[in-house]
Structures are given as C-alpha cells and as structure tokens.
Write a protein that holds these residues in place. Structure first.
Motif, PDB file in Angstrom:
ATOM      1  N   ILE A 197      11.204  -9.893 -32.282  1.00 43.34           N
ATOM      2  CA  ILE A 197      12.619  -9.870 -32.659  1.00 43.34           C
ATOM      3  C   ILE A 197      13.262 -11.109 -32.053  1.00 43.34           C
ATOM      4  O   ILE A 197      13.145 -11.360 -30.854  1.00 43.34           O
ATOM      5  CB  ILE A 197      13.303  -8.596 -32.141  1.00 43.34           C
ATOM      6  N   PRO A 211      19.220  -1.843 -33.316  1.00 47.16           N
ATOM      7  CA  PRO A 211      17.989  -1.877 -32.525  1.00 47.16           C
ATOM      8  C   PRO A 211      16.852  -1.071 -33.139  1.00 47.16           C
ATOM      9  O   PRO A 211      15.700  -1.514 -33.126  1.00 47.16           O
ATOM     10  CB  PRO A 211      18.429  -1.283 -31.179  1.00 47.16           C
ATOM     11  N   GLN A 213      13.266  -2.590 -34.577  1.00 50.34           N
ATOM     12  CA  GLN A 213      11.981  -2.173 -34.005  1.00 50.34           C
ATOM     13  C   GLN A 213      11.051  -1.651 -35.094  1.00 50.34           C
ATOM     14  O   GLN A 213       9.842  -1.921 -35.080  1.00 50.34           O
ATOM     15  CB  GLN A 213      12.206  -1.100 -32.935  1.00 50.34           C
ATOM     16  N   LEU A 267       9.809  -4.740 -36.982  1.00 52.22           N
ATOM     17  CA  LEU A 267       8.811  -5.464 -36.196  1.00 52.22           C
ATOM     18  C   LEU A 267       7.472  -4.720 -36.213  1.00 52.22           C
ATOM     19  O   LEU A 267       6.407  -5.343 -36.369  1.00 52.22           O
ATOM     20  CB  LEU A 267       9.292  -5.640 -34.753  1.00 52.22           C
ATOM     21  N   ALA A 268       7.534  -3.405 -36.087  1.00 53.45           N
ATOM     22  CA  ALA A 268       6.293  -2.614 -36.118  1.00 53.45           C
ATOM     23  C   ALA A 268       5.583  -2.773 -37.462  1.00 53.45           C
ATOM     24  O   ALA A 268       4.353  -2.871 -37.520  1.00 53.45           O
ATOM     25  CB  ALA A 268       6.612  -1.144 -35.845  1.00 53.45           C
TER      26      ALA A 268
END
Length: 459
Positions: free
Chosen positions: A11, A89, A93, A96-97
C-alpha cells in the motif's frame, strides 16, 4: 535489506482513511500479474483505465483506476502497476491481499520499508541524495524544509556535488599524469596552477557546506529546553513562543510535573521547545511524582541544543539558581531569561555578557518575546542569504567535513614541493571518495540498508 529482485507490492498511501488509496507493485515484468488481475483487459502503458478490482472468485472488491508504467519509464525503473481505489484501510488491505495472491506464481512479495525508492536508486532513476530527499520531503515540518527537500529531489544538491567531484577529478588527473611521466621534469604546481585550482575547490566546498548546514537546520530543528525553579514562568514562556495555551499555567509552584513539548517555527526554522518540571533545592520536600519530573528535566538538559534558564526578574538571582547553573553541561549555549519584567520594572532588552546572553522579557504580557526569537535564530546560525539550501543529513555534513580535511592536507603537501605529489594525489583521491559517497557512487550495502530502512513501506 535484502538485495532481492523478485516483484514487490505494498500500500503506497499513508495509513488511515482517505479519499483515495493506492496499491503499488513493481517488478521486471508484470504482464502475468496484470492478466491474473484483469483477464483479457489490456492496460495501455501510462494511461488510466477505470476498471473493477475483483477477487479470485469474481466478487468486486472495489472500482478504481489502474495504471501500468512500463519500465524503464517508471519510478523504480521496472514495470510498475498502480491500483487507485477508495482509501479505506479494510478495502486497501483486501486489494493488497488480492494482488499478492494473483502474483504468487511470479514470486510477488510484500515490499520492505523504502524498497521502491531503493530500486529507483539501484536502477539509476535517482542517486542516493535524491532518494533521501524523497523521505525528507514526506517528513518536512516547515514550508522552507519542503522547498529545500524539493530542490534536492530535483537534483540540485547532486549536481553541485558532481561538479565538485569533477573539479577534484580533473586536478587528480593532472597530478597523476605528472607522476606517470617524471622524466618530463616540468614544474607541475606552477604550470598547471594546481594551488590555484585547489583553492577554488576549497572555496566552492565551503559554500556547499554552509548551504548544507543551513539546510540541516531546516530538517532537524533545535531542541530548546526551558529550565528554572518552580513558578518562574517556564510554561508561560512556552505558551508565548507557541502562540497558544499548550501548557497549564497556575500560580502554584510545581504545576508542571513532566515535560511538555511543542514544535514551533521561527522564520521557517523548526524549534522543539521543551518545558520541564521546576527544579527545587535539594533540601526541599517534594513528592515522588515531582522528583521523577526533576530527574527527567536533567535528562532533557543533557540532550539540549540550547538551554533557556529562566529567572525571576522581580526577585533577582538566588543560590538555587546558581546551583542549577552549576549542573549545566559544558558546550551548550545558555540564554538567561529574566522573566516578569512587568513586575520588576525592567525594560525589555538584550545584554551580551561573558557567561551568557541575558534577555529581559515578560512571558505573561508577551513583552520582549521577539528579542528571544531573534537570539534563538542567532544561536542556530540561521542566515537568510538568498542562497539555495540543501536539506542535508548528518552523513552529508560528515562527508563534506572529511573532504575538506583531505583537501587541506593536499594543500599542505602542495606547499612543500613537487616531491610531495604522490601525497597530494592521495589526499585528492580520499576527498573525491568522500564527496562521491554523498550521491552513492561509493556506498556500502550496510549504509544503504540503514538509509532505506527508515522509509515508509509504500516508498
């Protein structure tokens, strides 16, 4: 930090909620990652594509913009993929995962702190001074610091250092050529004006050091510690300098039990003002909390760049004040602040005395505060010369100082005779190495690990 060329992702925006969030990936070839994320949809390099970001099951995680920067025309010099979505947030996340999952076959991993910028440095997109300027621009606490960091990021500092290195290199070539052909029997120092060239280099280095030292002040600021007996007006002075009520002020001695810190700006210079617990006589009874506060006061004094010793102008100096002075560390500038002149009848003013500068003011009435601000700028060595300033780091200043010492030794050898040319050449070589270390031409992996390890992960 490992020198690992596998693809990385992280991130890239700051933690917390925001309107936009960015997930960034970088690697030598990201076509397989793009296909895993978007299927048959093609991303035209350097063009924004509005597209849904989906999970492996096809469920939509978010919708946003995908941009593919084809290497070497990217921040890192590699292929870079940026996914710009909503800045929550949790969604970032999840995104990104998904990127890490889609890039498993490529060996995609989570980036380490500063790894994107380190790759930019390793791929010659930035030199080391420019890479450090990225972090300095992010961390800049004043407008002046941000402007100086931007200058360094644009390469102004690096160009100045490169020009110095080139002048030293040219002089080295002349010296070493003479050493290689001693049979010519020419008076090298006179015919090539080696001494004149060296003098010019030293003068240029002095200018760069002055600009860098001023820039370092913009970056680090000064730690200014307020010290004195209880109820002499330390908290009032902190509030007067800060322009707001950051510390509790009461007529009760011992109100401040622990340090209170506030960062302020004076003409763009950050000052870290630290208010501390009042120091009583050793024979006075204090409770456990206040005793701990006094111990912490002395701890802050040991780390101070400037000590402001506050005294009560209405009552005059006491033995307790003398005892406080006796415990000040040597070599730290001290300013005696005679506070409460609104009660004592003194006029605001500055007395330059052998022991310290004495300033008469009233923190409560905001009288004479400008005199103190001017004195702090004087101690800091701040000079608004109109020159470009470079937001230098301590390692830059150390390298510049070391280069200056080697050039001074070279001058000593040049003053002797042509018989000292080998020593002259060696000192020039050492000076060149110190200057080149600033931009990273000669830097160890350990140094790089320390520098980039202090970056945030997304950079």
């Amino acid at each position: 930090m490992k020198l690992d060329s596998s693809p990385i992702a992280a991130i890239a925006t700051a933690p917390g909620r925001g309107g936009i969030g960015v997930v960034r990936a970088s690697g030598k070839n990201l076509q397989a990652l793009i296909q895993a994320l978007f299927g048959d949809t093609k991303l035209q390099p350097r063009h924004a594509t509005y597209i849904p970001f989906t999970g492996a099951d096809g469920a939509i995680i978010d919708q946003g913009i995908a941009i593919h920067f084809k290497g070497p025309h990217s921040y890192t010099g590699e292929d870079v993929l940026e996914l710009q979505g909503h800045g929550g947030p949790v969604v970032l996340q999840m995104l990104l995962a998904r990127v890490l999952e889609a890039g498993q076959a490529l060996g995609l991993r989570l980036a380490e702190p500063g790894e994107f910028t380190r790759r930019a440095y390793m791929n010659d997109k930035l030199d080391l001074a420019q890479a450090e300027a990225v972090a300095d621009l992010i961390d800049a606490s004043t407008e002046a610091a941000a402007k100086s960091a931007s200058q360094s990021l644009s390469g102004a500092f690096s160009k100045t250092i490169h020009a110095l290195v080139e002048r030293v290199t040219n002089l080295r070539m002349l010296v070493e050529a003479t050493l290689d052909f001693p049979e010519e029997e020419i008076d090298f120092l006179e015919k090539s004006d080696a001494r004149g060239q060296l003098t010019g280099i030293v003068e240029a280095l002095d200018t760069v050091f002055r600009q860098a030292a001023q820039g370092a002040l913009l970056r680090e600021g000064l730690n200014v510690v307020l010290v004195g007996q209880p109820n002499v007006g330390k908290s009032s002075l902190l509030n007067a300098l800060a322009g707001s009520d950051v510390a509790i002020v009461t007529p009760i001695a011992g109100t401040t039990r622990d340090k209170v810190s506030e960062t302020i700006q004076i003409e763009g210079i950050p000052l870290n003002i630290i208010d501390t617990a009042g120091i009583r006589n050793k024979d006075e009874q204090v409770d456990v909390v206040e005793r701990i506060g006094i111990e912490r006061t002395w701890g802050e004094v040991e780390k101070a760049d400037v000590i402001l010793h506050l005294l009560d102008a209405d009552h005059g100096p006491t033995r307790a004040d003398e005892a406080i002075v006796a415990n000040f560390p040597s070599g730290v500038p001290v300013v005696r602040i005679w506070n409460k002149i609104d009660l004592s009848g003194h006029k605001p003013g500055v007395d330059l005395m052998e022991d310290a500068t004495h300033i008469y003011l009233s923190a409560h009435e905001h009288i004479g505060i400008d005199l103190l601000r001017a004195e702090l700028l004087r101690i800091a060595g701040w000079q608004q010369t109109g020159e470009s300033l470079y937001l230098a780091r301590e390692r830059h200043l150390i390298a510049l100082k070391s280069a200056g010492k080697h050039l001074a030794l070279a001058g000593e050898h040049a003053a002797v005779s042509d018989q000292s040319l080998d020593l002259f050449a060696e000192e020039l070589r050492l000076a060149q190495g110190q200057l080149s270390s600033i931009t990273g031409a000669f830097s160890s992996d350990d140094l790089l690990g320390v520098i980039f390890g202090r970056f945030c992960i997304g950079k």
